[in-house]
Scaffold this active site. Structure first.
Site, mmCIF file in Angstrom:
data_model
loop_
_atom_site.group_PDB
_atom_site.id
_atom_site.type_symbol
_atom_site.label_atom_id
_atom_site.label_comp_id
_atom_site.label_asym_id
_atom_site.label_seq_id
_atom_site.Cartn_x
_atom_site.Cartn_y
_atom_site.Cartn_z
ATOM 1 N N CYS A 1 0.813 -1.218 0.000
ATOM 2 C CA CYS A 1 0.000 0.000 0.000
ATOM 3 C C CYS A 1 0.847 1.270 0.000
ATOM 4 O O CYS A 1 0.492 2.262 -0.655
ATOM 5 C CB CYS A 1 -0.956 -0.009 1.184
ATOM 6 S SG CYS A 1 -0.140 -0.075 2.801
ATOM 7 N N ASP B 1 -7.885 5.707 -2.884
ATOM 8 C CA ASP B 1 -7.080 4.571 -2.419
ATOM 9 C C ASP B 1 -6.518 3.843 -3.640
ATOM 10 O O ASP B 1 -7.198 3.017 -4.249
ATOM 11 C CB ASP B 1 -7.928 3.624 -1.578
ATOM 12 C CG ASP B 1 -7.066 2.579 -0.866
ATOM 13 O OD1 ASP B 1 -5.870 2.485 -1.188
ATOM 14 O OD2 ASP B 1 -7.597 1.856 -0.010
ATOM 15 N N HIS C 1 -2.531 0.577 6.876
ATOM 16 C CA HIS C 1 -2.792 0.904 5.474
ATOM 17 C C HIS C 1 -2.397 2.354 5.212
ATOM 18 O O HIS C 1 -2.369 3.190 6.131
ATOM 19 C CB HIS C 1 -4.284 0.699 5.173
ATOM 20 C CG HIS C 1 -4.612 0.685 3.709
ATOM 21 N ND1 HIS C 1 -4.007 -0.166 2.815
ATOM 22 C CD2 HIS C 1 -5.485 1.432 2.990
ATOM 23 C CE1 HIS C 1 -4.513 0.030 1.613
ATOM 24 N NE2 HIS C 1 -5.398 1.008 1.689
#
Length: 676
Positions: free
Chosen positions: A417, A477, A461
Site C-alpha cells: 500500500c 485509495d 494501510h
C-alpha cells in the site's frame, strides 16, 4: 549493633528473597541488565553474611554502592522525571535494602517496598494475565510477612494458607472501595522515558514500512458503535497525514505534526462542526502506542478528556498513549458536509512540495500527460488504470533504489500500500494538484457477541487524499485499483498465500485456534470495559443506577452497611472462638469423630477422657471397638506428642471410615454404624 539472637532466621530470609524475586521478575525484562545482576549479587552477599563468611557492608562501602548505582541510573536513562527511571530507582531501593537486612523491622520495610514494586507491574499492562500475576505477588509477599513470626508460621503451607485467608477476608472491602471511593489518576499517567511506539504506524513512511506491519496480528483498536456501522469499504481509520517528501521517505512535516507547530482544537467549541448530526458514534479502545496520535474516521470530534482535533481531520491526545486508552468519537463523512473552507496558500504549498530533483521519469511522464491537455481527474484516472492493468499487489516487494517512485512505476511494478499511495501522491503533486498521504488502518474483524470491530496491526494501510476545488479533500485509495478485495475483505483475502507466511506458528490457518484467540480477545475486551476503564464518569453512572441519587447520606449508608455487616461477622467469629477456643488440627479431627459417634447414639460425656469414651464405645458397639481405639491412639499421638505420622493416620482413618457418605442403619443384630 544488634545481638545475634535478634537477627533474621534462615526461613525469614528465604521468604523475603522469594517475595522480592516474584515482585521483580516482570521488571527484569524492562530494567537495564545490570540491575537484575545487582539484585542477585546483593542476595548472594546477604546469604554469605548469614553463613558467617562475610560481614555486612560498612558505611564507606554503602556510600560507594549508592554512588555507583546513581551513576548507573544516569547513564541508563536520558531523564530522571519519567516513569522508567522511577521504577528502576524503586527496584534498586529494594535491592540495596538487602545489604542492611538484619532485624524484623528491616524485613518489614523490605516487604513493603516489594508491594510497591509489584504495583509497578500495572504501569505497562493491565491485562488479565498481569492481574493474575499481580495477585500471585500479593499472596507471596503477604505470606512472607506472615512467615516473619518464625517457627511454624514460616512453613510454606502455613504461611501461604494464612496469606490466602487474609486476602479472601479483605476482598469484600476491596470491592466496596473499588466501587465507592473517588477515582484517582493512574500511576501510568506519569511521562515515560521512551518515544518508541508499540503500534507500528510511525510518524514517517518509507518503502517497506507497512510491509513489516503485515507480519503482525497484534490487536491495535477495538471499536464499538452506538448506531450505524460503516460498510467495510468505508472503514478508514485515519491517524497521520504525511505532507513532506524527501525523495524516499514521507513525513508529517512542519505545521502538520502537533508536536511541531500543528494546530489542535482542544475544545469542541473552537472548531466549527456541521449542523446536521454525526453519521457515526463510536468508542475506540486503543492499545498502548507511546505516541499521541489517535485513530478515527474522517472528520472526527471527541469530547473525551485530553483529546483534541487537528485542522486536517485527525484526533490527538495531549500525552502519549502509554496504556490502553478509550475515547468517544463522532464522525461526519465528507459527503454529508457543506462547501469546504478554501485551501490557504501555506497549505497549498505544503501539499505541492516535492524535492528539487529526483524521480525524473515520473516527472517527465506527468509533463507529457499535461501537454496532451489532460486535467487532474484525467491524470488520476490514467494512473489508477495503469495500476489496475500492469501492477501486482504483494507483501514481498523488491527493494527500490534512491529514485524509489521511478523504480516502482517503471521497473518493479510490484508493491504494497505504501508504494501505491506514495507514488500516486508524487505524481499528482508533479501535475500541480495538492495531494497528501494518509496513514492508519483499514477494515477490521467484526466480533460477534461483544459487538465490536477488532483492528490488528496487519490492517495498517496507507492511502491518498487529493484536493478538489469546491469539494475539498477526497480520499483516493490506489491500492483498491490493484486489489479491491484488500478494502472489501481484508488483507488475508488480498494477500492469499503470502498472508502471515513468515509466522513462526501459522495459527491463522487453524480454525479452532483462531476461534479460541477471538474468544480470548472478547474476554479481554470485557475486562477492560468492566475493570480497567472504570473511571470517575463510569463510577458516577454506576452509583446513580445503584443509589438513584448520589448524596452524602446515601454514600455513607453504602459504606457503613457492608462495613457493619463485616464487623458483626468478625465479632461473632471472635466470640465463637473465645467460647470454644482455637482447635488444633488433631482436635478438629477428633471432634468430627465424636459428632459421628453421637449420630449413632454414643454421645461423649462432659469431661469424659478419650480413652474412657473409646472404652464405652467398645462396650456398647463391639463392632466399633477397633475403630474407636485406633482413632484414640492416633489422636493422642498427634495432639500430645506432635507426631505428624499420627496426625496423618488420624486423618486417613476419618477419611476412609467416617468421611465418606454414610448413614446409620439398623442391621439384623441391632443398631450399627455402616460405611458406604
Amino acid at each position: 549493633m544488634e545481638s545475634a539472637r535478634e537477627w533474621l532466621p534462615r526461613e525469614s530470609l528465604v521468604w523475603i528473597f522469594a517475595a522480592q524475586f516474584v515482585a521483580l521478575l516482570p521488571q527484569f525484562t524492562q530494567l537495564p541488565l545490570w540491575i537484575p545482576f545487582a539484585w542477585a549479587f546483593a542476595v548472594y552477599w546477604r546469604l554469605e553474611v548469614f553463613r558467617g563468611r562475610r560481614d555486612l557492608p560498612g558505611r564507606t562501602l554503602k556510600l560507594l554502592v549508592i554512588l555507583l548505582t546513581t551513576a548507573g541510573l544516569s547513564l541508563s536513562y536520558r531523564r530522571w522525571f519519567a516513569l522508567e527511571p522511577m521504577v528502576a530507582l524503586l527496584a534498586l531501593s529494594l535491592t540495596l535494602k538487602n545489604l542492611e537486612l538484619v532485624s524484623r523491622r528491616d524485613a518489614f520495610v523490605s516487604l513493603l517496598l516489594a508491594y510497591f514494586v509489584a504495583a509497578t507491574l500495572f504501569v505497562r499492562e493491565q491485562t488479565i494475565p498481569y492481574a493474575l500475576y499481580g495477585l500471585l505477588c500479593v499472596v507471596v509477599i503477604t505470606a512472607a510477612l506472615a512467615a516473619q513470626s518464625g517457627g511454624f508460621s514460616a512453613r510454606p503451607r502455613r504461611a501461604l494458607g494464612l496469606s490466602t485467608r487474609l486476602l479472601a477476608q479483605a476482598a469484600p472491602l476491596m470491592l466496596l472501595l473499588f466501587v465507592a471511593m473517588p477515582r484517582l489518576g493512574p500511576l501510568w499517567s506519569v511521562p515515560q522515558d521512551t518515544a518508541a511506539g508499540r503500534t507500528g504506524v510511525s510518524d514517517s513512511m518509507a518503502p517497506g514500512d507497512f510491509t513489516r506491519l503485515s507480519k503482525s496480528d497484534k490487536p491495535v483498536l477495538r471499536i464499538a458503535f452506538d448506531g450505524p456501522i460503516p460498510p467495510p469499504e468505508q472503514r478508514y481509520w485515519r491517524g497521520l497525514v504525511y505532507s513532506e517528501f524527501d525523495g524516499r521517505t514521507w513525513r508529517q512535516g512542519f505545521a502538520v505534526d502537533p508536536r511541531n507547530g500543528g494546530r489542535v482544537y482542544w475544545k469542541s467549541g473552537e472548531r466549527p462542526l456541521p449542523q446536521v448530526g454525526p453519521r457515526y458514534r463510536y468508542q475506540v479502545i486503543q492499545e498502548p502506542s507511546r505516541v499521541p496520535w489517535l485513530f478515527a474516521l474522517a472528520r472526527p470530534a471527541s469530547d473525551s478528556a485530553g483529546v483534541g482535533a487537528t485542522t486536517d481531520d485527525r484526533l490527538v491526545k495531549r500525552t502519549p498513549v502509554f496504556s490502553r486508552f478509550a475515547y468517544d468519537v463522532r464522525s461526519w463523512p465528507r459527503d454529508s458536509q457543506g462547501p469546504p473552507v478554501p485551501l490557504s496558500s501555506a497549505e497549498r504549498r505544503r501539499n505541492l512540495q516535492l524535492p528539487p530533483s529526483g524521480n525524473a521519469r515520473t516527472r517527465a511522464w506527468v509533463v507529457r500527460l499535461r501537454r496532451q491537455g489532460l486535467g487532474a481527474s484525467d491524470i488520476s484516472a490514467q494512473l489508477l488504470a495503469r495500476f489496475n492493468r500492469e501492477f501486482t499487489y504483494t507483501l514481498s516487494p523488491p527493494a527500490l533504489g534512491s529514485d524509489s517512485v521511478d523504480a516502482f512505476l517503471f521497473d518493479s511494478r510490484q508493491g504494497f500500500c505504501e508504494h501505491f499511495a506514495g507514488s500516486y501522491v508524487f505524481a499528482m503533486r508533479a501535475a500541480g494538484v495538492p495531494a497528501r498521504v494518509v496513514a492508519g488502518y483499514q477494515g477490521g474483524e467484526w466480533v460477534s457477541g461483544e459487538e465490536y470491530l477488532l483492528v490488528r496491526e496487519y490492517d495498517a494501510h496507507a492511502w491518498a487524499e487529493v484536493w478538489h476545488q469546491g469539494r475539498g479533500w477526497l480520499r483516493v485509495d490506489p491500492t483498491a485499483a490493484v486489489a479491491p478485495e484488500r478494502v472489501r475483505d481484508g488483507l488475508e483475502s488480498a494477500a492469499g498465500a503470502e498472508f502471515m507466511q513468515d509466522a513462526l506458528l501459522p495459527w491463522h490457518r487453524v480454525d479452532i485456534v483462531m476461534k479460541l484467540r477471538l474468544q480470548w480477545d472478547r474476554i479481554n475486551y470485557r475486562w477492560y470495559q468492566t475493570v480497567v476503564s472504570f473511571d470517575g464518569d463510569r463510577q458516577r453512572d454506576y452509583l446513580q443506577r445503584l443509589l438513584g441519587e448520589i448524596s452524602p447520606l446515601r454514600m455513607a449508608l453504602l459504606l457503613a452497611v457492608p462495613t457493619a455487616v463485616v464487623l458483626l461477622g468478625l465479632l461473632l467469629w471472635i466470640w465463637r472462638g473465645g467460647q470454644g477456643g482455637k482447635l488444633s488440627p488433631a482436635e478438629r479431627l477428633y471432634d468430627k469423630f465424636c459428632r459421628r459417634m453421637a449420630r449413632a447414639g454414643l454421645v461423649r460425656g462432659t469431661g469424659e477422657t478419650p480413652r474412657d469414651y473409646a472404652r464405652r464405645i467398645g462396650e456398647a458397639r463391639p463392632q466399633l471397638a477397633a475403630l474407636a481405639q485406633g482413632v484414640t491412639d492416633a489422636f493422642e499421638g498427634a495432639a500430645y506428642g506432635e507426631d505428624q505420622a499420627a496426625l496423618s493416620t488420624l486423618r486417613r482413618l476419618l477419611r476412609w471410615r467416617l468421611m465418606l457418605p454414610g448413614s446409620i442403619q439398623r442391621a439384623r443384630d441391632g443398631q450399627a454404624l455402616t460405611e458406604q
